[in-house]
Design a protein around this motif. Structure first.
Motif: not given
Length: 157
Positions: A18-46
């Motif tokens: 969806a980030g192909c429009g005028g706010q591509k860095h905002t949307v792309g950054g949020a997407g990539l940050g969300g992926i990274g944060g989710g992966v890191i979170g998956s390594q914590i606890g059970s």
């Protein structure tokens, strides 16, 4: 548990598309940050604690990535020229500052370290302090000099 991880990845991928429009860095950054944060979170606890960590990591990563992306989206041609000029001419530790009347954002950019990249090009680490609508933010980045003489930001945190 895997369903939540896959769902986070799919949602982030959709955000990137969806980030192909005028706010591509905002949307792309949020997407990539969300992926990274989710992966890191998956390594914590059970169990439910791990689920909460995945959700929290995804949200925190998306917020941080979105902020960095919005900063890049708001940099216009004048800012890019000033940034390039700073990286090209200022010695390490010397700050360059300007205010862009088009975006009403003031910038302070300080090159921190200069080195040769993997492909032999010059790269510089830098910090930038930006006043965006009265809110001060400090970001750290790396830019590398391209063959045509321009500087390309290759990393921004």
């Amino acid at each position: 548990m895997r369903t939540i991880i896959y769902l986070a990845v799919v949602l982030a991928a959709l955000a990137l598309i969806a980030g192909c429009g005028g706010q591509k860095h905002t949307v792309g950054g949020a997407g990539l940050g969300g992926i990274g944060g989710g992966v890191i979170g998956s390594q914590i606890g059970s169990g439910t604690g791990q689920t909460a960590a995945i959700i929290g990591g995804t949200l925190a990563g998306a917020a941080l990535g979105g902020y960095v992306g919005s900063y890049l989206d708001r940099m216009d041609e004048m800012d890019q020229q000033k940034m390039g000029q700073t990286l090209e001419t200022k010695p390490d530790g010397e700050t360059s500052q300007w205010e862009n009347p088009n975006t009403d954002i003031s910038h302070e950019v300080t090159p921190k370290e200069t080195y040769k990249g993997d492909e032999g090009q010059y790269c510089r680490e830098f910090t930038t302090e930006a006043d965006i609508g009265g809110e001060e933010k400090t970001l750290y980045g790396t830019a590398c000099r391209q063959p045509d003489g321009t500087w390309e930001i290759v990393q921004m945190d």
